[in-house]
Design a protein around this motif. Structure first.
Motif, PDB file in Angstrom:
ATOM      1  N   CYS A  22      30.239  36.444  50.187  1.00 50.22           N
ATOM      2  CA  CYS A  22      30.721  35.069  50.269  1.00 50.22           C
ATOM      3  C   CYS A  22      29.632  34.288  50.996  1.00 50.22           C
ATOM      4  CB  CYS A  22      32.031  35.001  51.045  1.00 50.22           C
ATOM      5  SG  CYS A  22      33.335  36.026  50.342  1.00 50.22           S
ATOM      6  N   LEU A  23      28.955  33.396  50.272  1.00 44.05           N
ATOM      7  CA  LEU A  23      27.817  32.667  50.819  1.00 44.05           C
ATOM      8  C   LEU A  23      28.181  31.218  51.101  1.00 44.05           C
ATOM      9  CD1 LEU A  23      25.110  33.954  48.318  1.00 44.05           C
ATOM     10  CD2 LEU A  23      25.614  34.866  50.576  1.00 44.05           C
ATOM     11  N   LEU A  24      27.642  30.685  52.194  1.00 39.16           N
ATOM     12  CA  LEU A  24      27.808  29.287  52.527  1.00 39.16           C
ATOM     13  C   LEU A  24      26.443  28.717  52.864  1.00 39.16           C
ATOM     14  CD1 LEU A  24      28.863  28.751  56.150  1.00 39.16           C
ATOM     15  CD2 LEU A  24      28.979  31.041  55.251  1.00 39.16           C
ATOM     16  N   PRO A  25      26.290  27.396  52.821  1.00 41.31           N
ATOM     17  CA  PRO A  25      24.994  26.815  53.166  1.00 41.31           C
ATOM     18  C   PRO A  25      24.600  27.156  54.604  1.00 41.31           C
ATOM     19  CG  PRO A  25      26.341  25.211  52.025  1.00 41.31           C
ATOM     20  CD  PRO A  25      27.232  26.389  52.336  1.00 41.31           C
ATOM     21  N   ASN A  26      23.342  27.477  54.798  1.00 41.02           N
ATOM     22  CA  ASN A  26      22.788  27.717  56.128  1.00 41.02           C
ATOM     23  C   ASN A  26      22.422  26.346  56.690  1.00 41.02           C
ATOM     24  OD1 ASN A  26      21.487  28.819  58.399  1.00 41.02           O
ATOM     25  ND2 ASN A  26      19.536  28.892  57.319  1.00 41.02           N
ATOM     26  N   ALA A  27      23.355  25.740  57.408  1.00 38.30           N
ATOM     27  CA  ALA A  27      23.207  24.335  57.768  1.00 38.30           C
ATOM     28  C   ALA A  27      23.296  24.082  59.261  1.00 38.30           C
ATOM     29  CB  ALA A  27      24.293  23.529  57.062  1.00 38.30           C
ATOM     30  N   GLU A  28      22.465  23.176  59.707  1.00 35.97           N
ATOM     31  CA  GLU A  28      22.480  22.634  61.064  1.00 35.97           C
ATOM     32  C   GLU A  28      22.530  21.109  60.931  1.00 35.97           C
ATOM     33  OE1 GLU A  28      22.396  24.323  63.998  1.00 35.97           O
ATOM     34  OE2 GLU A  28      22.437  26.227  62.935  1.00 35.97           O
ATOM     35  N   PRO A  29      23.054  20.406  61.923  1.00 36.87           N
ATOM     36  CA  PRO A  29      23.038  18.944  61.850  1.00 36.87           C
ATOM     37  C   PRO A  29      21.627  18.425  61.583  1.00 36.87           C
ATOM     38  CG  PRO A  29      24.413  19.652  63.667  1.00 36.87           C
ATOM     39  CD  PRO A  29      23.720  20.886  63.140  1.00 36.87           C
ATOM     40  N   GLY A  30      21.535  17.513  60.621  1.00 37.02           N
ATOM     41  CA  GLY A  30      20.245  16.939  60.238  1.00 37.02           C
ATOM     42  C   GLY A  30      19.629  17.577  59.007  1.00 37.02           C
ATOM     43  N   ASP A  31      20.062  18.782  58.617  1.00 37.53           N
ATOM     44  CA  ASP A  31      19.528  19.442  57.422  1.00 37.53           C
ATOM     45  C   ASP A  31      19.929  18.676  56.170  1.00 37.53           C
ATOM     46  OD1 ASP A  31      18.392  21.459  58.921  1.00 37.53           O
ATOM     47  OD2 ASP A  31      19.936  22.946  58.452  1.00 37.53           O
ATOM     48  N   CYS A  32      19.082  18.740  55.148  1.00 36.25           N
ATOM     49  CA  CYS A  32      19.350  18.061  53.877  1.00 36.25           C
ATOM     50  C   CYS A  32      19.376  19.076  52.739  1.00 36.25           C
ATOM     51  CB  CYS A  32      18.290  17.004  53.617  1.00 36.25           C
ATOM     52  SG  CYS A  32      18.386  15.622  54.779  1.00 36.25           S
ATOM     53  N   PHE A  33      20.286  18.853  51.804  1.00 39.11           N
ATOM     54  CA  PHE A  33      20.500  19.770  50.689  1.00 39.11           C
ATOM     55  C   PHE A  33      20.655  19.021  49.378  1.00 39.11           C
ATOM     56  CE2 PHE A  33      21.982  22.213  54.275  1.00 39.11           C
ATOM     57  CZ  PHE A  33      21.658  23.526  53.972  1.00 39.11           C
ATOM     58  N   GLU A  34      20.430  19.762  48.304  1.00 36.50           N
ATOM     59  CA  GLU A  34      20.880  19.357  46.986  1.00 36.50           C
ATOM     60  C   GLU A  34      22.027  20.301  46.658  1.00 36.50           C
ATOM     61  OE1 GLU A  34      19.240  18.701  42.480  1.00 36.50           O
ATOM     62  OE2 GLU A  34      18.496  20.428  43.592  1.00 36.50           O
ATOM     63  N   ILE A  35      23.242  19.754  46.590  1.00 33.84           N
ATOM     64  CA  ILE A  35      24.449  20.544  46.342  1.00 33.84           C
ATOM     65  C   ILE A  35      25.360  19.729  45.430  1.00 33.84           C
ATOM     66  CG2 ILE A  35      26.532  21.563  47.360  1.00 33.84           C
ATOM     67  CD1 ILE A  35      25.083  21.773  50.016  1.00 33.84           C
ATOM     68  N   ASP A  36      25.968  20.389  44.463  1.00 36.68           N
ATOM     69  CA  ASP A  36      27.023  19.748  43.685  1.00 36.68           C
ATOM     70  C   ASP A  36      28.291  19.875  44.522  1.00 36.68           C
ATOM     71  OD1 ASP A  36      29.019  18.922  41.995  1.00 36.68           O
ATOM     72  OD2 ASP A  36      28.465  20.244  40.344  1.00 36.68           O
ATOM     73  N   ASP A  96      27.358  17.171  60.860  1.00 35.23           N
ATOM     74  CA  ASP A  96      27.848  18.047  61.919  1.00 35.23           C
ATOM     75  C   ASP A  96      28.318  19.356  61.302  1.00 35.23           C
ATOM     76  OD1 ASP A  96      28.611  18.907  64.452  1.00 35.23           O
ATOM     77  OD2 ASP A  96      30.454  17.713  64.517  1.00 35.23           O
ATOM     78  N   VAL A  97      28.331  20.389  62.104  1.00 36.34           N
ATOM     79  CA  VAL A  97      28.972  21.658  61.760  1.00 36.34           C
ATOM     80  C   VAL A  97      30.103  21.777  62.773  1.00 36.34           C
ATOM     81  CG1 VAL A  97      28.695  24.145  61.500  1.00 36.34           C
ATOM     82  CG2 VAL A  97      26.782  22.626  60.954  1.00 36.34           C
ATOM     83  N   ALA A  98      31.315  21.413  62.337  1.00 40.32           N
ATOM     84  CA  ALA A  98      32.442  21.250  63.256  1.00 40.32           C
ATOM     85  C   ALA A  98      33.378  22.447  63.224  1.00 40.32           C
ATOM     86  CB  ALA A  98      33.213  19.989  62.889  1.00 40.32           C
ATOM     87  N   LYS A  99      34.024  22.696  64.337  1.00 46.29           N
ATOM     88  CA  LYS A  99      35.056  23.729  64.412  1.00 46.29           C
ATOM     89  C   LYS A  99      36.371  23.211  63.849  1.00 46.29           C
ATOM     90  CE  LYS A  99      32.857  27.075  66.416  1.00 46.29           C
ATOM     91  NZ  LYS A  99      32.526  28.237  65.651  1.00 46.29           N
ATOM     92  N   GLU A 100      36.619  21.944  63.977  1.00 46.54           N
ATOM     93  CA  GLU A 100      37.889  21.343  63.546  1.00 46.54           C
ATOM     94  C   GLU A 100      37.610  20.265  62.508  1.00 46.54           C
ATOM     95  OE1 GLU A 100      41.121  21.692  65.462  1.00 46.54           O
ATOM     96  OE2 GLU A 100      40.318  23.501  66.371  1.00 46.54           O
TER      97      GLU A 100
END
Length: 173
Positions: free
Chosen positions: A107-121, A146-150
């Motif tokens: 199960c894969l998710l984007p490797n993301a931090e605040p400020g990162d940019c992606f091309e995602i559908d 943000d990468v939020a808990k809630e």
């Protein structure tokens, strides 16, 4: 003639002794350190939290390589390793890869931090190619707020939920 034969037998005996000694003596050299990138052929041996990239130009390639999460090509992170191919990922919009040969799935998710940019559908992450880019790249369509808990902050236009976190995104183009 006898001297030549004796010398030849002695030389062959020494070579045989050296060969056997090299074969059976303990190897005292250190094992080289693991490489920074490791080709992943058995998904059941994957580690949650590791980052991966696809081998080749697109995500239709079968091979994955485990890479450093801080690297620019580390667009995806392993959220969960499922013990069989019929397993379901926890709550979230995971990209699922199934390894039928080893009866495991990732199960894969984007490797993301605040400020990162992606091309995602964002309408269909499961089928989307997830690519991480410099934010100035013309292909970028979302930025991580943000990468939020809630819940996501107000400036986020959409939240993509996962088991333990929510990716808070804003559209760029």
């Amino acid at each position: 003639m006898v001297v030549r034969q004796t010398v030849l037998v002695c030389v062959l005996a020494v070579l045989a002794y050296v060969g056997l000694w090299a074969l059976f003596s303990g190897d005292e050299t250190e094992t080289p350190a693991a490489p920074d990138a490791m080709f992943l052929t058995d998904y059941s041996k994957a580690t949650t939290g590791s980052c991966v990239k696809f081998n080749g130009p697109g995500e239709n390639d079968l091979g994955l390589t485990v890479v450093d999460c801080k690297g620019s090509r580390a667009a995806l992170k392993i959220g969960t390793v499922l013990p069989n191919t019929s397993g379901e990922c926890p709550r979230g919009d995971y990209k699922v890869l199934r390894d039928t040969r080893h009866n495991a799935a990732l199960c894969l998710l984007p490797n993301a931090e605040p400020g990162d940019c992606f091309e995602i559908d964002t309408e269909d992450i499961q089928r989307s190619v997830v690519s991480k880019f410099d934010c100035a790249a013309p292909r970028v369509n979302v930025q991580v707020v943000d990468v939020a808990k809630e819940s996501c902050p107000e400036e986020a236009e959409l939240g993509v939920p996962y088991e333990d976190l929510t990716l808070c995104l804003r559209r760029v183009r």
